[in-house]
Design an enzyme around this catalytic site. Sequence first.
Site, short mmCIF file in Angstrom:
data_model
loop_
_atom_site.label_atom_id
_atom_site.label_comp_id
_atom_site.label_asym_id
_atom_site.label_seq_id
_atom_site.Cartn_x
_atom_site.Cartn_y
_atom_site.Cartn_z
N ASP A 43 -0.45 -4.42 12.96
CA ASP A 43 -1.54 -3.08 12.87
C ASP A 43 -2.22 -2.96 11.54
O ASP A 43 -3.15 -2.42 11.41
CB ASP A 43 -0.98 -1.80 13.23
CG ASP A 43 0.04 -1.40 12.25
OD1 ASP A 43 0.58 -2.24 11.20
OD2 ASP A 43 0.67 -0.16 12.18
N SER A 44 -2.10 -4.08 10.60
CA SER A 44 -2.77 -4.45 9.47
C SER A 44 -4.34 -4.69 10.19
O SER A 44 -5.20 -4.74 9.26
CB SER A 44 -2.34 -5.49 8.90
OG SER A 44 -1.82 -6.61 9.47
N ASP A 82 2.49 -5.72 17.37
CA ASP A 82 2.84 -4.49 16.60
C ASP A 82 2.65 -3.09 17.31
O ASP A 82 1.56 -2.93 18.17
CB ASP A 82 2.15 -4.21 15.18
CG ASP A 82 2.90 -3.81 14.21
OD1 ASP A 82 4.07 -3.67 14.28
OD2 ASP A 82 2.08 -4.17 12.92
N LYS A 110 7.07 -5.11 17.78
CA LYS A 110 7.61 -4.62 16.54
C LYS A 110 7.15 -3.37 16.11
O LYS A 110 6.22 -2.91 16.40
CB LYS A 110 6.95 -5.74 15.24
CG LYS A 110 7.39 -5.12 13.92
CD LYS A 110 6.78 -5.80 12.80
CE LYS A 110 5.54 -5.72 12.35
NZ LYS A 110 5.46 -4.27 11.65
N GLU A 112 8.09 0.15 13.13
CA GLU A 112 8.54 0.55 11.91
C GLU A 112 9.72 1.67 11.99
O GLU A 112 9.52 2.47 12.79
CB GLU A 112 7.32 1.18 10.90
CG GLU A 112 6.36 -0.01 10.96
CD GLU A 112 5.28 0.77 10.00
OE1 GLU A 112 5.23 1.44 9.56
OE2 GLU A 112 4.16 -0.32 9.78
N GLU A 179 10.05 -5.21 3.91
CA GLU A 179 8.57 -5.06 3.27
C GLU A 179 8.81 -4.50 1.92
O GLU A 179 9.46 -3.41 1.66
CB GLU A 179 7.56 -4.36 4.12
CG GLU A 179 6.26 -4.37 3.44
CD GLU A 179 5.12 -3.95 4.12
OE1 GLU A 179 5.23 -4.03 5.48
OE2 GLU A 179 4.00 -3.92 3.72
O1 KIV Z 1 0.72 -5.06 10.48
C1 KIV Z 1 1.42 -6.16 9.73
O2 KIV Z 1 0.55 -6.94 9.18
C2 KIV Z 1 2.92 -6.00 9.24
C3 KIV Z 1 3.42 -6.87 8.24
C4 KIV Z 1 2.96 -6.41 7.01
C5 KIV Z 1 4.59 -7.37 8.38
O3 KIV Z 1 3.41 -4.98 9.66
#
Ligand code: KIV
Length: 255
Positions: A43-44, A82, A110, A112, A179
């Site tokens: 989600d970056s 994500d 993924k 969090e 992280e």
């Molecule tokens: O969204 C992302 O890129 C991430 C990584 C920093 C692990 O969660």
Amino acid sequence: MNSKIEAILAKKGIAPVSELTAYDYPTARLVDEAGVDMILVGDSLGMMMLGFPDTTHVTLEHMLHHTAAVVRAAKNALVIADMPIHTYETPEQALQTARALMATGADAVKLEGGAAKEEHIRAIVQAGIPVQGHIGLLPQKVKEEGGYRMHGKTDEEAAAMMRDMEAVVRAGAFSVVIECTRHSVAAEITKACPIVTIGIGAGRGTCDGEVAVFHDLVGGFPWFVPGFAKPRADIAADITRAVKEYIADVQKPTE
Ligand code: KIV
């Protein structure tokens, strides 16, 4: 079990696992053809692709759109999608979101959170969907925490992180991202962890593998570079030079 997941798990303690973000077809294809083990549609992408200040603006629609593009490109790497903020508030909602992301063709999801998300992860895993957990610094909590900071700095925090890892393992995840965590704590967690730990900002060689944001790796987002990033290219400078050369060429008078 998915054979790609089996291959990742087989690397634990034997060979380091590489993971990189990608959010679009050409990048994912290049990263895949270069031989990375796992591609994270992180989600970056909220910052790297969409110009938001952090990941809290990312929606499920954004993630579905970008994950589908990455899936079309990746032939070998395991693709992890994500789960964006507010799409896994309950175990039921978590499963619904995971199913939507898997429908694009992703191999895993993924999310969090450690102990607080144990039931959510379990619900997804019990439905046959592989999960990568994420502990330590949680970017979706940036507003609550008032910024980004190193985790595991006190003994209490380190113990809480160990409990988070144990919860993620109990819930059935195949891997966990650690992280921005004190390096010795990431190493201790990895030693105690039966699944694959993936570090970012957690020290070199402390985890079973590493993940990097693609733009940090290639110098593609010069406006913000995290302290732990190790750029190996300067594509922003290359793009600027190519565009300037093009403009100059277009402006050249014709004979
Ligand atoms: O969204 C992302 O890129 C991430 C990584 C920093 C692990 O969660």
